[in-house]
Design a protein around this motif. Structure first.
Motif, short mmCIF file in Angstrom:
data_model
loop_
_atom_site.label_atom_id
_atom_site.label_comp_id
_atom_site.label_asym_id
_atom_site.label_seq_id
_atom_site.Cartn_x
_atom_site.Cartn_y
_atom_site.Cartn_z
N LYS A 74 29.41 22.87 -8.16
CA LYS A 74 30.51 23.80 -7.72
C LYS A 74 30.12 24.19 -6.04
O LYS A 74 31.18 25.06 -5.74
N LYS A 75 29.10 24.06 -5.78
CA LYS A 75 28.85 24.46 -4.60
C LYS A 75 29.37 23.58 -3.37
O LYS A 75 29.21 23.60 -2.12
N ASN A 76 30.27 22.55 -3.81
CA ASN A 76 30.80 21.53 -3.17
C ASN A 76 32.18 21.95 -2.81
O ASN A 76 32.99 21.99 -3.60
N LEU A 77 32.20 22.50 -1.27
CA LEU A 77 33.37 23.00 -0.88
C LEU A 77 33.89 22.03 0.11
O LEU A 77 33.10 21.66 1.21
N ASN A 78 35.31 21.84 -0.01
CA ASN A 78 35.80 20.96 0.97
C ASN A 78 35.36 19.64 1.22
O ASN A 78 34.69 19.32 2.66
N HIS A 79 34.51 19.17 0.27
CA HIS A 79 33.89 17.94 0.34
C HIS A 79 32.72 18.09 1.14
O HIS A 79 32.03 16.92 1.34
N HIS A 80 32.06 19.15 1.16
CA HIS A 80 30.82 19.30 1.65
C HIS A 80 29.90 20.07 0.58
O HIS A 80 30.56 21.13 0.06
N ILE A 108 21.33 25.95 -0.71
CA ILE A 108 20.73 27.16 -0.31
C ILE A 108 19.17 26.81 0.02
O ILE A 108 18.46 25.96 -0.58
N LEU A 109 18.86 26.94 1.25
CA LEU A 109 17.46 26.62 1.81
C LEU A 109 16.73 28.10 2.23
O LEU A 109 17.52 29.06 2.34
N LEU A 110 15.39 28.06 2.43
CA LEU A 110 14.62 29.35 2.90
C LEU A 110 14.26 28.88 4.48
O LEU A 110 13.73 27.74 4.76
N LYS A 111 14.63 30.00 5.39
CA LYS A 111 13.66 29.81 6.41
C LYS A 111 12.36 30.35 6.33
O LYS A 111 11.42 29.62 6.83
N ASP A 112 12.07 31.28 5.29
CA ASP A 112 10.62 31.76 4.99
C ASP A 112 11.02 32.47 3.69
O ASP A 112 12.17 32.75 3.17
N ILE A 113 10.01 32.87 3.02
CA ILE A 113 10.05 33.48 2.00
C ILE A 113 10.76 34.77 2.10
O ILE A 113 10.39 35.80 3.01
N GLY A 114 11.81 35.25 1.20
CA GLY A 114 12.55 36.38 1.50
C GLY A 114 13.64 36.30 2.23
O GLY A 114 14.53 37.34 2.68
N SER A 148 16.75 33.57 3.25
CA SER A 148 17.41 32.29 2.86
C SER A 148 18.52 32.14 3.70
O SER A 148 19.22 33.22 4.12
N TYR A 149 19.04 30.99 3.66
CA TYR A 149 20.46 30.65 4.43
C TYR A 149 21.39 29.66 3.56
O TYR A 149 20.81 28.77 2.72
N ILE A 150 22.52 29.37 3.65
CA ILE A 150 23.25 28.44 3.41
C ILE A 150 23.46 27.23 4.41
O ILE A 150 23.56 27.30 5.45
N TYR A 151 23.14 26.09 3.97
CA TYR A 151 22.97 24.95 4.75
C TYR A 151 23.91 24.03 4.30
O TYR A 151 23.88 23.27 3.18
N PRO A 152 25.22 23.57 5.13
CA PRO A 152 26.35 22.86 4.88
C PRO A 152 25.57 21.21 5.23
O PRO A 152 25.13 20.93 6.27
#
Length: 354
Positions: free
Chosen positions: A319-325, A329-335, A337-341
């Motif tokens: 379901k996190k497939n939006l606009n075919h991308h 969700i990844l972590l920069k560090d513990i605590g 997080s960020y969305i990585y297309p």
């Protein structure tokens, strides 16, 4: 008593967290919804434990009945819905009446979807009885059923009118269900709260954890409240709540929901995606090891032994497939997080097993 309000304008609702709350849940429900017909939807594990305790509170005050389903993820499908609708019709439930979801995540999702779709929407109250449901699935208004092709692929955003959380019901759970919920608790530390993660690292046993479990539940709920208020419909920040879930849902589906539980699969997903991200320079080195150590401490698995290639087809349906991308969700560090297309090629690692 902890009272947390999810502020969504006309869709706002309170979350009450209190030891022993189930014994007087009707005080909260009938105060706001007097003279309503009530349908309790539960499963054959939970209802024998808590159904009568809840239903007796409504006796001589209003009409209340129940419908009990088989427990387990395999119940969360379209075949269950006509049975629920028929029970609601027999009980003469109207749009102004109440559906109470009494159970874990499966019942919360399934009863919630039935409430959302019956008569175009019946009032819903969530009373979660598993740790996983208390910290995560009962809050935020996501309701759904599964398809053979994947988990939660048909659903709606349908917020409850209130959520009643009684941490004392967790005392009746087997260790398996406590561990299952810890997968989601650890997730919250990973994505939003390094101090919560450190606290989980500091406990030496489940007994230590249980002494602070009510506070931990409240903290997880408050994190989810904040995220949902910023992004009600899961198109931005709310996707952070899916850390580990891209792999987790495919693992659950691969084994037809009969091997790894949801929390176990989330643990595997968090660790394995962090390993991949570290190898690509997208996550701070050492994060995966800390996740590995805390999952091991709480006796959660970190691998399922499947070739990653076996999961990539299901990942494309995520379901996190939006606009075919694919937004993972990844972590920069513990605590942090960020969305990585990206796309499914992120997982194209020949010969790699998870």
């Amino acid at each position: 008593m902890r009272n947390i309000v999810v502020d969504l304008g006309k869709n706002s609702y309170p979350i009450y967290i209190e030891e022993g709350l189930l014994n007087h849940a009707s005080d909260y429900i009938l105060k706001d919804y007097p003279d309503r017909r009530i349908m309790i939807i539960s499963d054959d594990n939970v209802y024998p434990l808590y159904g009568d305790i809840l239903e007796r509170q409504f006796a001589e005050k209003t009409f209340c009945t129940h419908f009990v389903l088989p427990h387990g993820e395999t119940t969360k499908n379209f075949q269950s819905l006509p049975k629920i609708y028929e029970a609601m019709l027999d009980a003469k439930i109207s749009r102004s009446d109440l559906v109470i979801a009494l159970g874990g995540g499966v019942i919360g999702d399934l009863a919630g979807f039935a409430a959302a779709s019956f008569l175009r929407g019946v009032n819903l109250i969530q009373i979660p009885t598993s740790l996983l449901a208390q910290v995560d699935s009962s809050v935020g208004g996501k309701v759904a059923v599964d398809l053979p092709q994947g988990k939660n692929l048909v659903g709606a955003f349908y917020h409850p009118k209130m959520v009643l959380i009684d941490p004392s019901v967790l005392n009746s759970l087997s260790d398996h269900f406590l561990k299952d919920g810890m997968g989601e608790v650890i997730k919250y530390g990973c994505i939003k709260d390094a101090s919560l993660f450190k606290k989980l690292e500091s406990f030496t046993s489940y007994d230590d954890l249980k002494t602070e479990l009510t506070d931990i539940i409240a903290r997880c709920v408050d994190i989810k409240r904040e995220v949902v208020e910023h992004d009600q419909f899961d198109k931005g920040e709310r996707m952070l709540l899916n850390f580990g879930h891209t792999l987790a849902h495919t693992i659950e589906q691969y084994y037809h929901y009969e091997r790894e539980s949801h929390g176990e699969a989330v643990g595997i997903g968090m660790y394995q995606i962090s390993l991949l991200a570290e190898a690509k320079g997208l996550t701070k080195p050492g994060c995966a090891k800390r996740i590995l150590d805390v999952l091991t401490k709480y006796e959660l698995p970190v691998t399922c032994g499947l070739p990653l290639s076996n999961l990539t087809e299901a990942i494309t349906l995520d379901k996190k497939n939006l606009n075919h991308h694919l937004n993972i969700i990844l972590l920069k560090d513990i605590g942090d997080s960020y969305i990585y297309p990206t796309d499914a090629a992120f997982f194209d690692q020949p010969g790699l097993s998870v």
